[in-house]
Design an enzyme around this catalytic site. Structure first.
Site, PDB file in Angstrom:
ATOM      1  N   ASP A 219      46.414  34.545  27.831  1.00 25.09           N
ATOM      2  CA  ASP A 219      45.407  35.232  28.727  1.00 25.09           C
ATOM      3  C   ASP A 219      44.507  34.750  29.144  1.00 25.09           C
ATOM      4  OD1 ASP A 219      48.086  33.510  30.206  1.00 25.09           O
ATOM      5  OD2 ASP A 219      48.998  35.550  29.974  1.00 25.09           O
TER       6      ASP A 219
ATOM      7  N   ASN B 164      42.279  38.467  37.869  1.00 28.31           N
ATOM      8  CA  ASN B 164      43.889  39.027  38.577  1.00 28.31           C
ATOM      9  C   ASN B 164      43.388  39.640  39.318  1.00 28.31           C
ATOM     10  OD1 ASN B 164      44.782  36.892  36.375  1.00 28.31           O
ATOM     11  ND2 ASN B 164      45.226  38.307  34.870  1.00 28.31           N
TER      12      ASN B 164
END
Length: 262
Positions: free
Chosen positions: A48, A121
């Site tokens: 990620d 995010n």
């Protein structure tokens, strides 16, 4: 982007770990990759963190390609499972597409300099010393919390809601919810405040109180700016990007599944 994307050319980016480099070498035996600027989509090998790094680089360059991640890292929440080499292009053209809009953060430091960047995010504000942070929170032009005494506070997108936000006891947000999570980190006062869920069109401003005595850093995903005085955060629909997922392995399903982990 719907299925049957008609993608013909692919770029390949891999992190420098042994696993990712081995996978890149194997894929390159069966497929002729092209430079990123010539590609219809990009294959990302890693975890990620490397996917976020790749997306940030494309956002900042203003040339964002659909991204198909293959997990050669640890968590791999944004990635697909490793697959056979020969059917890579066919798999990408069958993939489900998810369009995501990042946050845009503008941080003003104590010297008045402004720093603008994206966050996929979350944007988090964190105390820099043993002193607790004191932060005023505005939503739009209205003060919602005059003084949050805390270790920090963050704004998370649905994509990022299962990352730092979840660790800070924030809510998991469905991808199509069109909301943001505003989550305190170890709040001391107001003691009972557990955060808020806000419409994604909200403009959120943080003002650091007593910044010289209680310095605060602002972090947009992996990029940090220290000694900030004010931070503004809002969704940037003009900078949307596309993630590609194998059928049955979509980001929506992972967000739902994460809520049943015991």
């Amino acid at each position: 982007m719907a299925k049957d994307h008609h993608i013909k050319t692919l770029a390949l980016l891999a992190t420098d770990t042994e696993r990712a480099q081995e996978a890149a070498a194997e894929l390159s035996q069966d497929f002729q990759f092209v430079p990123l600027e010539e590609a219809d989509a990009v294959v990302v090998l890693g975890g990620d963190g490397f996917m976020l790094q790749t997306l940030h680089a494309m956002l900042e360059a203003g040339d964002v390609k659909p991204a198909y991640g293959i997990n050669r890292g640890t968590v791999g929440f944004l990635m697909n499972r490793p697959r056979k080499r020969a059917d890579l292009l066919a798999a990408i053209n069958r993939a489900s597409a998810r369009t995501v809009a990042p946050l845009r953060m503008v941080a003003t430091d104590q010297d008045g300099r402004q720093h603008a960047t994206f966050a996929i995010n979350e944007v988090s504000l964190l105390r820099e010393t043993r002193q607790t942070a004191k932060i005023e929170i505005l939503v739009g032009d209205k003060v919602r919390i005059a003084e949050l005494v805390c270790d920090g506070v963050l704004v998370a997108t649905p994509v990022g809601s299962t990352a730092y936000n979840l660790s800070a006891n924030g809510p998991i947000l469905p991808l199509d919810s069109q909301v943001l999570a505003l989550t305190p980190i170890s709040a001391f006062r107001p003691r009972r405040w557990r955060g808020a869920i806000l419409p994604e069109y909200s403009d959120i401003t943080f003002r650091v109180l007593e910044p010289a005595k209680r310095p605060v850093a602002a972090v947009a995903d992996q990029r940090e700016y220290r000694d900030v005085a004010e931070v503004s955060v809002a969704i940037d629909r003009s900078s949307e990007f596309t993630l590609l997922f194998d059928p049955g392995h979509s980001l929506d399903e992972r967000i739902v599944a994460e809520q049943f982990v015991t």
